[in-house]
Design a protein around this motif. Structure first.
Motif, mmCIF file in Angstrom:
data_model
loop_
_atom_site.group_PDB
_atom_site.id
_atom_site.type_symbol
_atom_site.label_atom_id
_atom_site.label_comp_id
_atom_site.label_asym_id
_atom_site.label_seq_id
_atom_site.Cartn_x
_atom_site.Cartn_y
_atom_site.Cartn_z
ATOM 1 N N UNK A 97 0.827 -1.223 0.000
ATOM 2 C CA UNK A 97 0.000 0.000 0.000
ATOM 3 C C UNK A 97 0.851 1.258 0.000
ATOM 4 N N UNK A 98 1.946 1.246 0.753
ATOM 5 C CA UNK A 98 2.832 2.409 0.773
ATOM 6 C C UNK A 98 3.457 2.633 -0.600
ATOM 7 N N UNK A 99 3.994 1.585 -1.197
ATOM 8 C CA UNK A 99 4.628 1.708 -2.506
ATOM 9 C C UNK A 99 3.612 2.135 -3.568
ATOM 10 N N UNK A 100 2.426 1.560 -3.526
ATOM 11 C CA UNK A 100 1.373 1.932 -4.482
ATOM 12 C C UNK A 100 1.010 3.404 -4.317
ATOM 13 N N UNK A 101 0.828 3.842 -3.080
ATOM 14 C CA UNK A 101 0.492 5.240 -2.828
ATOM 15 C C UNK A 101 1.569 6.183 -3.334
ATOM 16 N N UNK A 102 2.828 5.837 -3.096
ATOM 17 C CA UNK A 102 3.940 6.663 -3.580
ATOM 18 C C UNK A 102 3.945 6.724 -5.101
ATOM 19 N N UNK A 103 3.775 5.575 -5.742
ATOM 20 C CA UNK A 103 3.779 5.540 -7.207
ATOM 21 C C UNK A 103 2.592 6.305 -7.789
ATOM 22 N N UNK A 104 1.419 6.120 -7.214
ATOM 23 C CA UNK A 104 0.245 6.845 -7.718
ATOM 24 C C UNK A 104 0.472 8.354 -7.647
ATOM 25 N N UNK A 105 1.007 8.808 -6.536
ATOM 26 C CA UNK A 105 1.265 10.243 -6.360
ATOM 27 C C UNK A 105 2.302 10.735 -7.373
ATOM 28 N N UNK A 106 3.375 9.992 -7.525
ATOM 29 C CA UNK A 106 4.449 10.426 -8.417
ATOM 30 C C UNK A 106 4.025 10.362 -9.883
ATOM 31 N N UNK A 107 3.327 9.308 -10.272
ATOM 32 C CA UNK A 107 2.856 9.196 -11.658
ATOM 33 C C UNK A 107 1.874 10.322 -11.962
ATOM 34 N N UNK A 108 0.953 10.584 -11.041
ATOM 35 C CA UNK A 108 -0.016 11.674 -11.221
ATOM 36 C C UNK A 108 0.712 13.005 -11.403
ATOM 37 N N UNK A 109 1.726 13.229 -10.591
ATOM 38 C CA UNK A 109 2.483 14.474 -10.638
ATOM 39 C C UNK A 109 3.242 14.635 -11.953
ATOM 40 N N UNK A 110 3.831 13.572 -12.441
ATOM 41 C CA UNK A 110 4.662 13.655 -13.645
ATOM 42 C C UNK A 110 3.890 13.501 -14.950
ATOM 43 N N UNK A 111 2.902 12.616 -14.974
ATOM 44 C CA UNK A 111 2.243 12.276 -16.231
ATOM 45 C C UNK A 111 0.734 12.506 -16.245
ATOM 46 N N UNK A 112 0.187 12.892 -15.108
ATOM 47 C CA UNK A 112 -1.254 13.109 -15.029
ATOM 48 C C UNK A 112 -1.989 11.875 -14.535
ATOM 49 N N UNK A 113 -3.166 12.102 -13.992
ATOM 50 C CA UNK A 113 -3.931 11.031 -13.376
ATOM 51 C C UNK A 113 -4.740 10.175 -14.318
ATOM 52 N N UNK A 114 -4.846 10.575 -15.572
ATOM 53 C CA UNK A 114 -5.673 9.810 -16.511
ATOM 54 C C UNK A 114 -4.918 9.347 -17.739
ATOM 55 N N UNK A 115 -3.610 9.469 -17.704
ATOM 56 C CA UNK A 115 -2.798 9.111 -18.853
ATOM 57 C C UNK A 115 -2.537 7.622 -18.960
ATOM 58 N N UNK A 116 -1.808 7.275 -20.027
ATOM 59 C CA UNK A 116 -1.500 5.866 -20.293
ATOM 60 C C UNK A 116 -0.640 5.234 -19.207
ATOM 61 N N UNK A 117 0.318 5.994 -18.662
ATOM 62 C CA UNK A 117 1.188 5.433 -17.631
ATOM 63 C C UNK A 117 0.366 5.059 -16.402
ATOM 64 N N UNK A 118 -0.540 5.945 -16.008
ATOM 65 C CA UNK A 118 -1.380 5.663 -14.840
ATOM 66 C C UNK A 118 -2.257 4.439 -15.091
ATOM 67 N N UNK A 119 -2.839 4.341 -16.248
ATOM 68 C CA UNK A 119 -3.690 3.189 -16.559
ATOM 69 C C UNK A 119 -2.890 1.889 -16.543
ATOM 70 N N UNK A 120 -1.689 1.919 -17.106
ATOM 71 C CA UNK A 120 -0.838 0.731 -17.099
ATOM 72 C C UNK A 120 -0.442 0.350 -15.682
ATOM 73 N N UNK A 121 -0.129 1.337 -14.840
ATOM 74 C CA UNK A 121 0.249 1.044 -13.464
ATOM 75 C C UNK A 121 -0.925 0.427 -12.706
#
Length: 123
Positions: free
Chosen positions: A91-115
């Motif tokens: 849960x900690x790692x997922x939360x960190x990745x979600x936050x960082x991916x959202x910050x760098x690539x946006x919350x609805x982009x391809x990277x977020x969907x793949x993650x």
């Protein structure tokens, strides 16, 4: 993210959101490192805030096999999972990745969907 014990952290290729090392964005993480690790971390920060070992075009690490321990997100999973709560690290790692991916690539982009697909447990 709501607690979901079915989700398991997993790194995805072509992301690299965690390679954005800009100290102004990562002060809490830097403070958690030892003095030697802090020195190494800061030496890895390029002028654009990205790790000097990160190939931004290919979104890949040039030293992945030999990267420092603090670059290995899987260490969070191992460090924070416990017998009483084995999913805590995930849960900690997922939360960190979600936050960082959202910050760098946006919350609805391809990277977020793949993650999000990658972290779902395959039954």
């Amino acid at each position: 993210m709501a607690r979901d014990d079915r989700a398991h952290w997993g790194c995805i290729s072509g992301c690299g959101a965690c390679c954005r090392l800009d100290p102004s964005l990562r002060q809490e993480a830097i403070e958690a490192l030892s003095p030697e690790q802090q020195e190494q971390y800061l030496a890895m920060v390029g002028p654009d805030g990205w790790c000097i070992n990160f190939n931004t075009g290919a979104r890949s690490c040039r030293i992945y096999a030999d990267r420092p321990d603090f670059c290995n997100v899987a260490n969070l999973v191992q460090l924070f999972g416990t017998v009483d709560d084995p999913g805590a690290g995930d849960r900690l790692a997922i939360g960190c990745c979600l936050q960082q991916i959202r910050s760098e690539y946006g919350g609805r982009g391809r990277v977020m969907k793949r993650f999000r697909r990658a972290i779902r447990k395959r039954l």
